[in-house]
Design a protein around this motif. Structure first.
Motif, PDB file in Angstrom:
ATOM      1  N   LEU A  75       0.829  -1.207   0.000  1.00  0.00           N
ATOM      2  CA  LEU A  75       0.000   0.000   0.000  1.00  0.00           C
ATOM      3  C   LEU A  75       0.865   1.261   0.000  1.00  0.00           C
ATOM      4  O   LEU A  75       0.662   2.175  -0.806  1.00  0.00           O
ATOM      5  N   LEU A  76       1.848   1.298   0.890  1.00  0.00           N
ATOM      6  CA  LEU A  76       2.723   2.464   0.971  1.00  0.00           C
ATOM      7  C   LEU A  76       3.522   2.645  -0.313  1.00  0.00           C
ATOM      8  O   LEU A  76       3.727   3.771  -0.781  1.00  0.00           O
ATOM      9  N   ASN A  77       3.970   1.535  -0.896  1.00  0.00           N
ATOM     10  CA  ASN A  77       4.751   1.629  -2.123  1.00  0.00           C
ATOM     11  C   ASN A  77       3.901   2.144  -3.277  1.00  0.00           C
ATOM     12  O   ASN A  77       4.375   2.927  -4.115  1.00  0.00           O
ATOM     13  N   TYR A  78       2.638   1.725  -3.326  1.00  0.00           N
ATOM     14  CA  TYR A  78       1.731   2.205  -4.369  1.00  0.00           C
ATOM     15  C   TYR A  78       1.607   3.727  -4.305  1.00  0.00           C
ATOM     16  O   TYR A  78       1.685   4.418  -5.329  1.00  0.00           O
ATOM     17  N   ILE A  79       1.454   4.246  -3.106  1.00  0.00           N
ATOM     18  CA  ILE A  79       1.335   5.699  -2.928  1.00  0.00           C
ATOM     19  C   ILE A  79       2.671   6.374  -3.239  1.00  0.00           C
ATOM     20  O   ILE A  79       2.723   7.429  -3.889  1.00  0.00           O
ATOM     21  N   ALA A  80       3.755   5.761  -2.786  1.00  0.00           N
ATOM     22  CA  ALA A  80       5.081   6.339  -3.011  1.00  0.00           C
ATOM     23  C   ALA A  80       5.394   6.461  -4.498  1.00  0.00           C
ATOM     24  O   ALA A  80       5.900   7.498  -4.956  1.00  0.00           O
ATOM     25  N   ILE A  81       5.088   5.421  -5.267  1.00  0.00           N
ATOM     26  CA  ILE A  81       5.374   5.446  -6.698  1.00  0.00           C
ATOM     27  C   ILE A  81       4.562   6.524  -7.400  1.00  0.00           C
ATOM     28  O   ILE A  81       5.033   7.184  -8.330  1.00  0.00           O
ATOM     29  N   SER A  82       3.339   6.735  -6.937  1.00  0.00           N
ATOM     30  CA  SER A  82       2.513   7.794  -7.509  1.00  0.00           C
ATOM     31  C   SER A  82       3.173   9.159  -7.318  1.00  0.00           C
ATOM     32  O   SER A  82       3.287   9.951  -8.261  1.00  0.00           O
ATOM     33  N   HIS A  83       3.646   9.422  -6.091  1.00  0.00           N
ATOM     34  CA  HIS A  83       4.337  10.685  -5.828  1.00  0.00           C
ATOM     35  C   HIS A  83       5.669  10.747  -6.577  1.00  0.00           C
ATOM     36  O   HIS A  83       6.058  11.803  -7.087  1.00  0.00           O
ATOM     37  N   LEU A  84       6.373   9.624  -6.623  1.00  0.00           N
ATOM     38  CA  LEU A  84       7.669   9.586  -7.298  1.00  0.00           C
ATOM     39  C   LEU A  84       7.510   9.888  -8.783  1.00  0.00           C
ATOM     40  O   LEU A  84       8.335  10.607  -9.368  1.00  0.00           O
ATOM     41  N   GLY A 140      12.119   2.948  -0.014  1.00  0.00           N
ATOM     42  CA  GLY A 140      11.504   1.633  -0.201  1.00  0.00           C
ATOM     43  C   GLY A 140      11.761   0.738   0.983  1.00  0.00           C
ATOM     44  O   GLY A 140      12.893   0.559   1.419  1.00  0.00           O
ATOM     45  N   ALA A 141      10.697   0.164   1.525  1.00  0.00           N
ATOM     46  CA  ALA A 141      10.822  -0.640   2.746  1.00  0.00           C
ATOM     47  C   ALA A 141      11.354  -2.039   2.481  1.00  0.00           C
ATOM     48  O   ALA A 141      11.893  -2.685   3.371  1.00  0.00           O
ATOM     49  N   THR A 142      11.210  -2.530   1.262  1.00  0.00           N
ATOM     50  CA  THR A 142      11.654  -3.880   0.929  1.00  0.00           C
ATOM     51  C   THR A 142      12.524  -3.833  -0.319  1.00  0.00           C
ATOM     52  O   THR A 142      12.564  -2.819  -1.030  1.00  0.00           O
ATOM     53  N   GLN A 143      13.181  -4.948  -0.616  1.00  0.00           N
ATOM     54  CA  GLN A 143      14.003  -5.005  -1.827  1.00  0.00           C
ATOM     55  C   GLN A 143      13.146  -4.816  -3.074  1.00  0.00           C
ATOM     56  O   GLN A 143      13.549  -4.133  -4.015  1.00  0.00           O
ATOM     57  N   ASP A 144      11.955  -5.406  -3.077  1.00  0.00           N
ATOM     58  CA  ASP A 144      11.064  -5.247  -4.216  1.00  0.00           C
ATOM     59  C   ASP A 144      10.726  -3.774  -4.437  1.00  0.00           C
ATOM     60  O   ASP A 144      10.739  -3.280  -5.566  1.00  0.00           O
ATOM     61  N   ASN A 145      10.405  -3.081  -3.347  1.00  0.00           N
ATOM     62  CA  ASN A 145      10.095  -1.658  -3.446  1.00  0.00           C
ATOM     63  C   ASN A 145      11.282  -0.886  -3.997  1.00  0.00           C
ATOM     64  O   ASN A 145      11.125  -0.019  -4.871  1.00  0.00           O
ATOM     65  N   TYR A 146      12.475  -1.179  -3.490  1.00  0.00           N
ATOM     66  CA  TYR A 146      13.674  -0.466  -3.928  1.00  0.00           C
ATOM     67  C   TYR A 146      13.917  -0.684  -5.418  1.00  0.00           C
ATOM     68  O   TYR A 146      14.250   0.265  -6.143  1.00  0.00           O
ATOM     69  N   LEU A 147      13.741  -1.914  -5.883  1.00  0.00           N
ATOM     70  CA  LEU A 147      13.953  -2.205  -7.296  1.00  0.00           C
ATOM     71  C   LEU A 147      12.954  -1.451  -8.168  1.00  0.00           C
ATOM     72  O   LEU A 147      13.291  -0.987  -9.252  1.00  0.00           O
ATOM     73  N   GLU A 148      11.724  -1.306  -7.669  1.00  0.00           N
ATOM     74  CA  GLU A 148      10.738  -0.545  -8.430  1.00  0.00           C
ATOM     75  C   GLU A 148      11.112   0.936  -8.472  1.00  0.00           C
ATOM     76  O   GLU A 148      10.958   1.592  -9.495  1.00  0.00           O
ATOM     77  N   TYR A 149      11.619   1.460  -7.359  1.00  0.00           N
ATOM     78  CA  TYR A 149      12.114   2.839  -7.338  1.00  0.00           C
ATOM     79  C   TYR A 149      13.196   3.015  -8.399  1.00  0.00           C
ATOM     80  O   TYR A 149      13.244   4.020  -9.103  1.00  0.00           O
ATOM     81  N   GLN A 150      14.095   2.030  -8.491  1.00  0.00           N
ATOM     82  CA  GLN A 150      15.192   2.110  -9.444  1.00  0.00           C
ATOM     83  C   GLN A 150      14.682   2.193 -10.875  1.00  0.00           C
ATOM     84  O   GLN A 150      15.197   2.966 -11.688  1.00  0.00           O
ATOM     85  N   VAL A 151      13.678   1.383 -11.192  1.00  0.00           N
ATOM     86  CA  VAL A 151      13.105   1.416 -12.537  1.00  0.00           C
ATOM     87  C   VAL A 151      12.570   2.810 -12.845  1.00  0.00           C
ATOM     88  O   VAL A 151      12.758   3.333 -13.946  1.00  0.00           O
ATOM     89  N   GLU A 152      11.916   3.419 -11.869  1.00  0.00           N
ATOM     90  CA  GLU A 152      11.354   4.753 -12.072  1.00  0.00           C
ATOM     91  C   GLU A 152      12.447   5.812 -12.211  1.00  0.00           C
ATOM     92  O   GLU A 152      12.386   6.687 -13.084  1.00  0.00           O
TER      93      GLU A 152
END
Length: 238
Positions: A75-84, A140-152
């Motif tokens: 949930l937090l990552n979904y919101i974070a990616i939107s802002h990012l 990003g709280a998890t490795q998955d979240n961090y990797l998604e941040y990297q893609v963005e």
């Protein structure tokens, strides 16, 4: 240069594929969840927020939330990616503005101008939204979240590299590892320090982010500060 296929595939393999609401009623419920989550973040912070609390605050059943967000981190990552994504668009616009307003500059000048413009734009964006700051600078709280941040973040790197190629400027910035993405993260680290110590990204912190960024670009340009073997004498290092 395209976004690293290997990195993107790594993310796709490791990231949970979340369901996305399709019906209008469900979309409205998820909007309630997002609003309630952002309000709770301001009240209790990332660590203490939970799906049960979000369910109560949003008046959306827990089961409905779990259907789309299996954990609070999803949930937090979904919101974070939107802002990012909003921040990334702002950064890309700033980079393009610099190119348009400063034609025929050497690569070093573009490095200074773009770094300065992007730092100022990012600081303004983050200072205007505490939610964006909390979620983006957390990394990003998890490795998955961090990797998604990297893609963005690589979208910014890609746009800048394409602009440099379009104006035939020699690009000395290595692509593997993606040093432009690393540069952005270095600056974000300075901003994170400023935010968590002062609750604000000040001009002084922006200056330190600029100093760190330009030093990094200069080291790349000169191919300097290369790590040596531990037993090499200090006098022999560049």
């Amino acid at each position: 240069m395209m976004v690293s296929t290997e990195s993107t595939l790594q993310y796709k393999k490791s990231s949970k594929q979340l369901n996305r609401p399709k019906q209008e009623r469900t979309q409205k419920r998820m909007e309630q969840v997002i609003r309630a989550t952002e309000e709770l973040l301001l009240q209790v912070g990332i660590e203490k927020i939970s799906i049960p609390e979000v369910a109560i605050a949003s008046e959306v059943p827990r089961a409905s939330i779990y259907q789309f967000f299996p954990t609070k981190y999803d949930l937090l990552n979904y919101i974070a990616i939107s802002h990012l994504n909003n921040l990334i668009q702002k950064l890309r616009n700033e980079a393009m503005r610099v190119f348009l307003e400063n034609p025929n500059q050497p690569i070093e000048a573009y490095g200074r101008l773009i770094t300065s413009a992007m730092i100022k734009a990012a600081a303004q964006f983050l200072n205007e939204s505490k939610i964006a700051t909390l979620l983006i600078l957390s990394g990003g709280a998890t490795q998955d979240n961090y990797l998604e941040y990297q893609v963005e973040l690589r979208k910014v790197s890609f746009a800048i590299r394409q602009a440099l190629l379009a104006i035939n400027v020699d690009n000395y910035i290595p692509r593997q590892p993606d040093t432009l993405t690393i540069l952005i993260e270095l600056i974000f680290t300075c901003m994170k320090h400023g935010y968590y110590t002062e609750n604000y990204i000040s001009e002084a912190i922006c200056q330190e982010g600029y100093r760190a960024g330009i030093a990094y670009l200069t080291a790349l340009k000169n191919n300097s500060f290369i790590m040596k073997d531990a037993n090499v004498k200090a006098d022999d290092e560049t």
